[in-house]
Design an enzyme around this catalytic site. Structure first.
Site, mmCIF file in Angstrom:
data_model
loop_
_atom_site.group_PDB
_atom_site.id
_atom_site.type_symbol
_atom_site.label_atom_id
_atom_site.label_comp_id
_atom_site.label_asym_id
_atom_site.label_seq_id
_atom_site.Cartn_x
_atom_site.Cartn_y
_atom_site.Cartn_z
ATOM 1 N N LYS A 112 30.811 10.755 34.910
ATOM 2 C CA LYS A 112 31.601 11.692 34.101
ATOM 3 C C LYS A 112 32.449 12.608 34.970
ATOM 4 O O LYS A 112 33.486 13.105 34.529
ATOM 5 C CB LYS A 112 30.673 12.551 33.244
ATOM 6 C CG LYS A 112 29.642 11.797 32.468
ATOM 7 C CD LYS A 112 30.223 11.112 31.273
ATOM 8 C CE LYS A 112 29.150 10.341 30.522
ATOM 9 N NZ LYS A 112 29.616 9.761 29.285
HETATM 10 C C1 LIG Z 1 24.656 7.600 33.020
HETATM 11 C C2 LIG Z 1 25.455 7.000 31.913
HETATM 12 N N1 LIG Z 1 25.658 5.685 31.914
HETATM 13 C C3 LIG Z 1 26.361 5.090 30.940
HETATM 14 C C4 LIG Z 1 26.886 5.811 29.890
HETATM 15 C C5 LIG Z 1 27.703 5.095 28.869
HETATM 16 O O1 LIG Z 1 29.069 5.357 29.057
HETATM 17 P P1 LIG Z 1 30.074 5.269 27.848
HETATM 18 O O2 LIG Z 1 29.635 6.280 26.864
HETATM 19 O O3 LIG Z 1 31.407 5.595 28.414
HETATM 20 O O4 LIG Z 1 29.965 3.907 27.300
HETATM 21 C C6 LIG Z 1 26.690 7.198 29.846
HETATM 22 C C7 LIG Z 1 27.186 8.068 28.762
HETATM 23 O O5 LIG Z 1 27.768 7.731 27.820
HETATM 24 C C8 LIG Z 1 25.969 7.807 30.894
HETATM 25 O O6 LIG Z 1 25.814 9.122 30.909
HETATM 26 N N1 LIG Z 2 26.498 9.623 27.707
HETATM 27 C C1 LIG Z 2 27.327 10.690 27.309
HETATM 28 C C2 LIG Z 2 27.545 10.743 25.829
HETATM 29 C C3 LIG Z 2 28.866 11.353 25.502
HETATM 30 O O1 LIG Z 2 29.848 10.440 25.837
HETATM 31 P P1 LIG Z 2 31.356 10.778 26.159
HETATM 32 O O2 LIG Z 2 31.683 9.852 27.269
HETATM 33 O O3 LIG Z 2 32.100 10.495 24.913
HETATM 34 O O4 LIG Z 2 31.486 12.212 26.549
HETATM 35 C C4 LIG Z 2 26.715 11.967 27.861
HETATM 36 O O5 LIG Z 2 26.088 11.872 28.887
HETATM 37 O O6 LIG Z 2 26.845 13.009 27.297
#
Ligand SMILES: Cc1ncc(COP(=O)(O)O)c(C=O)c1O
Ligand SMILES: N[C@@H](CCOP(=O)(O)O)C(=O)O
Length: 466
Positions: A112
């Site tokens: 993120k």
């Molecule tokens: C550590 C981790 N891996 C994978 C994901 C999945 O990513 P996305 O939501 O972009 O599919 C998330 C959060 O969404 C996450 O925090």
């Molecule tokens: N896994 C995410 C969930 C929120 O997803 P986002 O990519 O739309 O912000 C988290 O860790 O909060």
């Protein structure tokens, strides 16, 4: 570059306005009207660029001059200066033609950071220019929250409210958020699950009348286009490091809200030769069921050892559907309205065929995921976090070609998830990096709230700074 809503009924916006809008007024998500296209020659000419230089090349066409090039370069430089590795997104080889792309070298130890440290800087820049103050409202299953808080904690023009599901994030994740004590940062532990948090955020975007006069909500979740845009960069970065565009690459992505893998799909549409995109899910497997059995129906959300992916309703799947339905906003509006009403969504034959050409998918329960961490540790002494382990195994199970490099996205640092790592037989809690070594001694502050929209909005009203 103009930005349009996936539901076709909201105003068309410029880049900056789309970033500030978050959700479109028709409930849809903003996407660029057209995608930048890079030729193979142009991509080849980027070999050897630093991450920051490449980020500029990939993102500039989306910004389309709304931010002067030098300012955009500076925003990018500031963003990645806080990462702990010079390569920003280092690649580690774990098996023949299998690579781990470490996306956890940022300040909050998850992928993120790539987009949220950038978004924090971008918002600060745009809001100062406009002399505007906003309220950020975000939902997190654990990682978005701390990255967003880190990105915005120093911004005077922002009050940030982050909702996380009470007792459903790891202790490290919670403390990363709740030990930030700046007076513009508010953590809400909601007595509900991640979908409840996300629903509240979406409902609040739909009716912002609870905010003080002159304020608007801004999104930090991946409904915000800037999140997706910044994540496209590391697909190009990894691809170039492994011989693209002269050679195709494949990617495996642990998937929840579908933002990360959607960025990979866009990279391929923009010219990166991508042979395969693998969706890995935990027991909350709506995306795997959708691709494998055309079953996109809501099930009860379960609490897993990969809590960041405990998500049922994947926001960005709507952006994918928009493309699968040939960008027909009316069709998406109907699909999403019906899904909200019935909890079920069936893809048309042509959409399903296209989806299956683009993606393979695999689902792992906790036991299988823990075995993968143990197995990879045993064979390579590389410690995976539980989300990354899901991506690694999904790749191994559904890989189409062994001769093409498979890049597994390492979305978080294992130190965030000691419970899963210990279950895999690792003898200790993986140490936190130096800058977080005293995390467990820091003071925490957060409010526990009932799962009621009005109570949450009242809390926000009471705390937004004058
Ligand atoms: C550590 C981790 N891996 C994978 C994901 C999945 O990513 P996305 O939501 O972009 O599919 C998330 C959060 O969404 C996450 O925090
Ligand atoms: N896994 C995410 C969930 C929120 O997803 P986002 O990519 O739309 O912000 C988290 O860790 O909060």
């Amino acid at each position: 570059m103009k930005y349009i809503s996936t539901r076709g009924q909201a105003p068309v916006l410029s880049f900056e306005d789309a970033i500030l809008a978050g959700l479109a007024t028709d409930g849809g998500l903003y996407v660029p009207e057209t995608l930048p296209q890079f030729s193979q020659e142009e991509i080849a000419s980027w070999a050897g660029l630093s991450y920051q230089e490449l980020a500029f090349k990939v993102m500039a066409p989306f910004v389309d001059g709304e931010i002067p090039d030098d300012d955009l370069r500076e925003l990018i430089a500031n963003t990645y200066s806080t990462f702990r590795h010079d390569a920003i997104a280092p690649l580690v080889q774990t098996a023949h033609n299998e690579f781990i792309l470490e996306l956890f070298q940022g300040p909050t130890l998850a992928f993120k950071d790539f987009a949220l440290q950038f978004l924090g800087n971008l918002l600060d820049y745009v809001l100062k220019k406009r002399d505007q103050r906003v309220v950020i409202m975000g939902a997190t299953s654990g990682d978005t929250g701390s990255a967003a808080i880190e990105g915005c904690r120093h911004s005077d023009n922002v009050d940030i409210f982050i909702l996380h599901p009470h007792n459903r994030v790891s202790e490290v994740q919670r403390r990363q958020m709740t030990t930030v004590l700046e007076n513009n940062v508010f953590n809400i532990a909601l007595k509900g699950n991640f979908d409840d948090c996300q629903n509240m955020v979406k409902a609040s975007f739909g009716d912002q009348s609870f905010l003080p006069e002159g304020r608007q909500l801004v999104a930090v979740n991946s409904i915000n286009w800037a999140r997706i845009m910044a994540q496209i960069v590391y697909y190009f970065y990894a691809g170039l490091a492994l011989g693209a565009p002269h050679r195709p690459v494949a990617f495996s992505v642990p998937t929840g809200n579908f933002g990360d893998i959607f960025a990979g799909y866009l990279a391929s549409r923009m010219g990166l030769p991508v042979d395969q995109l693998v969706i890995g899910t935990n027991a909350n497997d709506i995306l795997h069921r959708c691709i494998s059995a055309n079953d996109h129906s809501l099930h009860q959300l379960v609490h897993s050892l990969s809590p960041s992916m405990d998500i049922m309703v994947s926001s960005n799947f709507e952006r994918m559907l928009f493309d699968l339905y040939d960008r027909d906003g009316a069709a998406i509006n109907k699909l999403m309205t019906d899904f909200k009403a019935t909890g079920n969504l069936k893809l048309s034959d042509s959409a399903l065929t296209k989806a299956r050409e683009l993606f393979t998918s695999y689902r792992l329960d906790d036991d299988e995921m823990v075995r993968v961490i143990a197995d990879v540790w045993e064979h390579t002494e590389y410690l995976l976090d539980p989300h990354t382990a899901i991506g690694v195994e999904a790749a191994r199970k559904t890989r189409r070609r062994q001769d093409i490099p498979m890049v597994c996205l390492a979305t978080a640092h294992p130190a965030k998830f000691p419970e899963a790592v210990r279950k895999a037989g690792y003898p200790q809690d993986p140490p936190l990096p130096h800058h977080m070594a005293d995390l467990f001694e820091r003071e925490e502050r957060y409010a526990v709230q009932d799962n009621e929209l009005s109570a949450v909005q009242q809390f926000m009203k009471d705390n937004i700074r004058q």
